[in-house]
Design an enzyme around this catalytic site. Structure first.
Site, mmCIF file in Angstrom:
data_model
loop_
_atom_site.group_PDB
_atom_site.id
_atom_site.type_symbol
_atom_site.label_atom_id
_atom_site.label_comp_id
_atom_site.label_asym_id
_atom_site.label_seq_id
_atom_site.Cartn_x
_atom_site.Cartn_y
_atom_site.Cartn_z
ATOM 1 N N ASP A 1 -2.903 -18.528 2.794
ATOM 2 C CA ASP A 1 -3.772 -19.374 1.966
ATOM 3 C C ASP A 1 -4.511 -20.399 2.847
ATOM 4 O OD1 ASP A 1 -1.233 -20.425 2.418
ATOM 5 O OD2 ASP A 1 -1.003 -21.307 0.433
ATOM 6 N N LYS B 1 3.016 -15.230 5.096
ATOM 7 C CA LYS B 1 3.416 -16.191 4.063
ATOM 8 C C LYS B 1 4.929 -16.348 4.159
ATOM 9 C CE LYS B 1 2.393 -18.626 0.287
ATOM 10 N NZ LYS B 1 1.536 -19.824 0.265
ATOM 11 N N ASP C 1 -12.299 -9.259 3.745
ATOM 12 C CA ASP C 1 -13.496 -9.399 2.900
ATOM 13 C C ASP C 1 -14.082 -10.804 3.055
ATOM 14 O OD1 ASP C 1 -13.346 -6.787 1.966
ATOM 15 O OD2 ASP C 1 -13.796 -7.371 -0.110
ATOM 16 N N ASP D 1 -6.312 -6.964 3.919
ATOM 17 C CA ASP D 1 -7.368 -6.466 3.038
ATOM 18 C C ASP D 1 -8.178 -7.638 2.499
ATOM 19 O OD1 ASP D 1 -8.825 -4.678 1.360
ATOM 20 O OD2 ASP D 1 -7.609 -5.393 -0.311
ATOM 21 N N TYR E 1 0.801 -1.226 0.000
ATOM 22 C CA TYR E 1 0.000 0.000 0.000
ATOM 23 C C TYR E 1 0.834 1.276 0.000
ATOM 24 C CZ TYR E 1 -4.486 -2.309 0.508
ATOM 25 O OH TYR E 1 -5.621 -3.053 0.279
HETATM 26 C C1 IPM Z 1 -10.601 -1.554 2.671
HETATM 27 C C2 IPM Z 1 -10.736 -1.122 1.232
HETATM 28 C C3 IPM Z 1 -9.557 -0.219 0.867
HETATM 29 C C4 IPM Z 1 -8.282 -1.005 1.079
HETATM 30 C C5 IPM Z 1 -9.631 0.348 -0.567
HETATM 31 C C6 IPM Z 1 -10.918 1.079 -0.821
HETATM 32 C C7 IPM Z 1 -8.440 1.225 -0.880
HETATM 33 O O1 IPM Z 1 -10.815 -2.214 0.385
HETATM 34 O O2 IPM Z 1 -10.669 -0.693 3.562
HETATM 35 O O3 IPM Z 1 -10.447 -2.750 2.931
HETATM 36 O O4 IPM Z 1 -7.821 -1.703 0.165
HETATM 37 O O5 IPM Z 1 -7.737 -0.913 2.175
HETATM 38 MN MN MN Z 2 -10.723 -4.111 1.364
#
Ligand code: IPM
Ligand code: MN
Length: 358
Positions: free
Chosen positions: A225, A192, A253, A249, A139
């Site tokens: 993984d 990893k 999700d 990140d 990042y």
């Molecule tokens: C998150 C989002 C952000 C990230 C994006 C929008 C830049 O996906 O907060 O997880 O990748 O950190």
């Molecule tokens: Mn994200």
């Protein structure tokens, strides 16, 4: 005493961001009256519309303005008229980096009444926390092109890891695991190390060293993984996970869908240092197609407000909001999906307000 006023900057942002922010602020107002604390909110019009009008994302002096607050609430960014990446980098990542919000805290808790895609799993199985490093890794934006636009093009995108950066995150995660004090009391490092033999070796060595200061906390390690498999198979095995920015990140999700998706998942970007300013956000995007229809789910934004309260010296209010939200998801909402809640956005906010202190 004026200094006890909780000073918040709110950036409702784009698309449905303003609608969910309004509900979070409605809940803040109600709980502040119930609990008896003073707050003030300064609304900031940062986001896609302002950028298209002025070319500015964070206006001159904007960071200092945020530094004068106790916390920031961010609705959502992402505008159909703005190329992907511009607002993400110019606003969200800019604030995370410049305010040195080095912890991305993602509670993963399945609330009552909320559907998970995992068969046979319920709220007692899904209750863990991901601590994601929030200022380093891929990042950083370090890299470049060689021979751009030619068949010989080379692109380099560097992952940066520093001892200071991983150590402060790992130490914070150990403290958090200790204080969370769950029966598992286990901090799992997700990385990893078998492939990223430099950067993740630094994380591994640092994790082992810091662990010695926390003999009461059990430690574990998963390759990223494998973590993705375990999270689906045995989510109940996790207590707290600490991980790098990029892997964090991705796995948050995955974790987010286990807890019912973007309608409910919230996160905090924390600067835990003295005087640090933290920022709280629902994890869903701006969902522009639902704008203005009163159909978007405000639960994630209200959960983000609960996190803001928890981390800004109002734990009682935070607990009340959490309890009210669980009551509403458990007994009043048909679904967490936009348009399928059985109520409108505003009505869900009203239901949470009505359940406060109950
Ligand atoms: C998150 C989002 C952000 C990230 C994006 C929008 C830049 O996906 O907060 O997880 O990748 O950190
Ligand atoms: Mn994200």
């Amino acid at each position: 005493m004026a200094s006890s006023t909780l000073k918040i900057a709110a950036i409702p942002g784009d698309g449905t961001g303003p609608e969910v922010t309004a509900e979070a602020l409605k809940v803040l107002d109600a709980v502040s009256k119930l609990d008896g604390f003073a707050y003030d909110v300064e609304m900031l019009d940062w986001g896609g519309d302002r950028y298209l009008k002025t070319g500015e994302i964070v206006p001159e002096g904007g960071l200092d303005l945020l530094r004068s607050k106790h916390a920031v609430f961010l609705g959502a960014i992402g505008h159909p008229g703005v190329a992907p990446g511009i607002l993400e980098k110019g606003l969200l990542l800019e604030l995370r980096f410049k305010l040195d919000q080095y912890i991305n805290l993602r509670p993963v808790k399945l609330l009552p009444g909320v559907e998970t895609p995992l068969a046979g799993r319920g709220p007692k199985d899904i209750d863990f926390v991901v601590v994601r490093e929030n200022t380093e890794d891929l990042y950083c934006g370090v890299g470049g092109y060689l021979k751009k636009g030619t068949p010989d093009e080379v692109a380099v995108q560097q992952a940066i890891y520093t001892r200071k950066g991983c150590e402060r995150c790992i130490r914070w995660a150990f403290e958090y695991t200790r204080n969370r004090n769950s029966p598992k009391k286990t901090l799992t490092l997700v990385a990893k190390t078998n492939v990223l033999t430099f950067g993740h070796d630094l994380w591994w060595r640092t994790f082992q060293e810091v662990a010695k200061e926390y003999p009461d906390v059990k430690t574990d390690y998963n390759h990223v993984d494998a973590c993705c498999m375990w999270m689906v198979k045995n989510p109940d095995a996790y207590d707290v996970i600490v991980t790098t920015n990029m892997f964090g990140d991705i796995i948050t999700d995955l974790a987010g869908i286990l807890q019912g998706g973007m309608g409910v998942a919230a996160g905090g970007n924390l600067n835990p240092d003295r005087g640090g300013v933290s920022m709280f956000e629902p994890m869903g995007g701006s969902a522009p197609k639902y704008t203005g229809q009163n159909v978007i789910n405000p639960v994630a934004a209200i959960n983000a407000m609960a996190m803001l309260l928890e981390h800004s010296g109002q734990p009682t209010s935070a607990a009340w909001v959490e309890k009210a939200v669980a009551h509403v998801t458990g007994t009043k909402m048909k679904s967490q999906a936009a348009g399928k809640m059985g109520h409108g956005t505003k009505e869900v906010g009203d239901l949470v307000v009505a359940a406060l202190g109950g």
